[in-house]
Design an enzyme around this catalytic site. Structure first.
Site, PDB file in Angstrom:
ATOM      1  N   HIS A 145      -3.653   8.615 -10.456  1.00  0.00           N
ATOM      2  CA  HIS A 145      -4.099   7.376 -11.111  1.00  0.00           C
ATOM      3  C   HIS A 145      -4.601   7.611 -12.537  1.00  0.00           C
ATOM      4  O   HIS A 145      -4.699   6.658 -13.306  1.00  0.00           O
ATOM      5  CB  HIS A 145      -5.170   6.681 -10.268  1.00  0.00           C
ATOM      6  CG  HIS A 145      -4.591   5.877  -9.131  1.00  0.00           C
ATOM      7  ND1 HIS A 145      -4.205   4.561  -9.268  1.00  0.00           N
ATOM      8  CD2 HIS A 145      -4.317   6.212  -7.856  1.00  0.00           C
ATOM      9  CE1 HIS A 145      -3.730   4.112  -8.114  1.00  0.00           C
ATOM     10  NE2 HIS A 145      -3.789   5.096  -7.231  1.00  0.00           N
ATOM     11  N   ASP A 190      -1.801   0.700  -6.942  1.00  0.00           N
ATOM     12  CA  ASP A 190      -2.073   0.320  -5.544  1.00  0.00           C
ATOM     13  C   ASP A 190      -1.930  -1.192  -5.472  1.00  0.00           C
ATOM     14  O   ASP A 190      -2.637  -1.916  -6.195  1.00  0.00           O
ATOM     15  CB  ASP A 190      -3.509   0.696  -5.150  1.00  0.00           C
ATOM     16  CG  ASP A 190      -3.743   2.190  -5.141  1.00  0.00           C
ATOM     17  OD1 ASP A 190      -2.773   2.950  -5.034  1.00  0.00           O
ATOM     18  OD2 ASP A 190      -4.919   2.592  -5.233  1.00  0.00           O
ATOM     19  N   GLU A 228       0.289   6.182   2.388  1.00  0.00           N
ATOM     20  CA  GLU A 228      -0.423   4.940   2.035  1.00  0.00           C
ATOM     21  C   GLU A 228       0.594   3.873   1.663  1.00  0.00           C
ATOM     22  O   GLU A 228       1.240   3.981   0.614  1.00  0.00           O
ATOM     23  CB  GLU A 228      -1.367   5.199   0.844  1.00  0.00           C
ATOM     24  CG  GLU A 228      -2.446   6.240   1.126  1.00  0.00           C
ATOM     25  CD  GLU A 228      -3.335   6.538  -0.078  1.00  0.00           C
ATOM     26  OE1 GLU A 228      -2.984   6.162  -1.218  1.00  0.00           O
ATOM     27  OE2 GLU A 228      -4.392   7.161   0.132  1.00  0.00           O
ATOM     28  N   HIS A 234       0.388   2.568  -2.116  1.00  0.00           N
ATOM     29  CA  HIS A 234       0.355   3.414  -3.320  1.00  0.00           C
ATOM     30  C   HIS A 234       1.777   3.759  -3.815  1.00  0.00           C
ATOM     31  O   HIS A 234       2.599   4.279  -3.063  1.00  0.00           O
ATOM     32  CB  HIS A 234      -0.419   4.709  -3.015  1.00  0.00           C
ATOM     33  CG  HIS A 234      -0.459   5.663  -4.176  1.00  0.00           C
ATOM     34  ND1 HIS A 234      -1.583   5.848  -4.958  1.00  0.00           N
ATOM     35  CD2 HIS A 234       0.502   6.467  -4.696  1.00  0.00           C
ATOM     36  CE1 HIS A 234      -1.295   6.738  -5.910  1.00  0.00           C
ATOM     37  NE2 HIS A 234      -0.040   7.128  -5.767  1.00  0.00           N
TER      38      HIS A 234
HETATM   39  C1  LIG Z   1      -7.827   6.119  -3.118  1.00  0.00           C
HETATM   40  C2  LIG Z   1      -6.460   5.542  -2.813  1.00  0.00           C
HETATM   41  N1  LIG Z   1      -6.438   4.153  -3.168  1.00  0.00           N
HETATM   42  C3  LIG Z   1      -5.410   6.298  -3.595  1.00  0.00           C
HETATM   43  O1  LIG Z   1      -5.013   5.868  -4.654  1.00  0.00           O
HETATM   44  N2  LIG Z   1      -5.008   7.447  -3.056  1.00  0.00           N
HETATM   45  C4  LIG Z   1      -4.114   8.308  -3.756  1.00  0.00           C
HETATM   46  C5  LIG Z   1      -3.663   9.458  -2.895  1.00  0.00           C
HETATM   47  C6  LIG Z   1      -4.753   8.809  -5.045  1.00  0.00           C
HETATM   48  O2  LIG Z   1      -5.971   8.961  -5.119  1.00  0.00           O
HETATM   49  O3  LIG Z   1      -3.971   9.090  -5.973  1.00  0.00           O
HETATM   50 ZN   LIG Z   2      -3.286   4.825  -5.272  1.00  0.00          ZN
END
Ligand SMILES: C[C@@H](N)C(=O)N[C@H](C)C(=O)O
Ligand SMILES: [Zn+2]
EC number: 3.4.13.22
Length: 188
Positions: free
Chosen positions: A88, A95, A158, A161
Site C-alpha cells: 500500500h 482495498d 483477501e 485487496h
Molecule cells: C490490512 C489489509 N487491508 C491489507 O491491505 N493487507 C495487505 C496484505 C497489505 O497490508 O498489503
Molecule cells: Zn490491501
C-alpha cells in the site's frame, strides 16, 4: 482509519493505477459501483495496522513462527525498502468492494476479516453451497474478474485487496515492478 495516527481521509493511487480502476468501474454492471476502503498508506499507518494485528494475535495466545506467518499473511510488513516496499506504500494497491444503492454486496466476510473465510476462492471449493454461499462466490468472482480485466491482480488471501505495478503484482504476473514506495503525498 481516522483513529490511526498519520491516516488520511482521501484515497490516493498512482495515476496509471487510478486510470485502470476507472476503466474497471466502467465495466461494472448498471447500478453497481466501487466502494473503496483504502488505497495509498503512509508508512506510519502500515506500521500501526501491523502492530495492532500483532497485539490481537498475541492476545489470542499466538507466538513465534505461527504468529509471524499469520501476521504477515494479512498485513504486509511495514517497509520503506525501495526493493520491497509494503504494497500500500506504493500507491499501487487498493482495498475495495462492489456496492449498489442498497449497500455493499455480500461477500461472506467483512473487509479486514483476517481469517480463512476471506480467501478469495473460499466459496468456490464447497461441494454443496447454500444460496448465500453461491451469492458470495459470484460477488467475489465479479469483483476479481472486473479488476483483473483492468490489469490488477487479486491477493488470494483477501478478496478485497488488488495490486497493480508493485512487487506483489510483479510476483503474480511475472512482470517487473515499476512502482516504488511513496513516503508522503507531497513527494508524489
Ligand atoms: C490490512 C489489509 N487491508 C491489507 O491491505 N493487507 C495487505 C496484505 C497489505 O497490508 O498489503
Ligand atoms: Zn490491501
Amino acid at each position: 482509519m481516522q483513529q490511526i495516527p498519520g491516516s488520511i481521509q482521501e484515497c490516493y493511487l498512482r495515476e496509471s493505477a487510478a486510470d485502470r480502476l476507472l476503466q474497471a468501474a466502467e465495466n461494472l454492471p448498471e447500478g453497481f459501483f466501487f466502494h473503496i476502503f483504502d488505497a495509498w498508506r503512509p508508512y506510519e499507518v502500515q506500521s500501526a495496522l501491523y502492530q495492532d494485528f500483532k497485539m490481537k494475535l498475541e492476545e489470542k495466545g499466538l507466538s513465534g513462527k505461527h504468529l509471524l506467518e499469520t501476521l504477515n499473511k494479512y498485513v504486509n510488513k511495514p517497509s520503506r525498502d525501495s526493493n520491497r516496499p509494503s504494497n500500500h506504500l506504493t500507491g499501487g494497491a487498493v482495498d475495495l468492494t462492489i456496492a449498489t444503492d442498497n449497500g455493499l454486496l455480500p461477500m461472506g466476510t467483512d473487509f479486514d476479516d483476517f481469517s480463512e473465510a476471506s480467501k478469495t476462492d473460499t466459496y468456490e471449493k464447497l461441494e454443496n453451497p447454500t444460496k448465500s454461499e453461491i451469492l458470495y462466490r459470484n460477488n467475489r468472482a465479479l469483483l476479481k474478474e472486473i479488476m483483473e480485466n483492468a490489469g490488477f491482480m487479486n491477493y488470494e488471501e483477501e478478496w478485497w485487496h488488488f495490486d497493480y505495478g508493485n512487487q506483489n503484482w510483479a510476483a503474480r504476473t511475472g512482470n517487473i515492478a515499476f512502482y516504488g514506495g511513496i513516503h508522503s503525498i507531497e513527494q508524489a
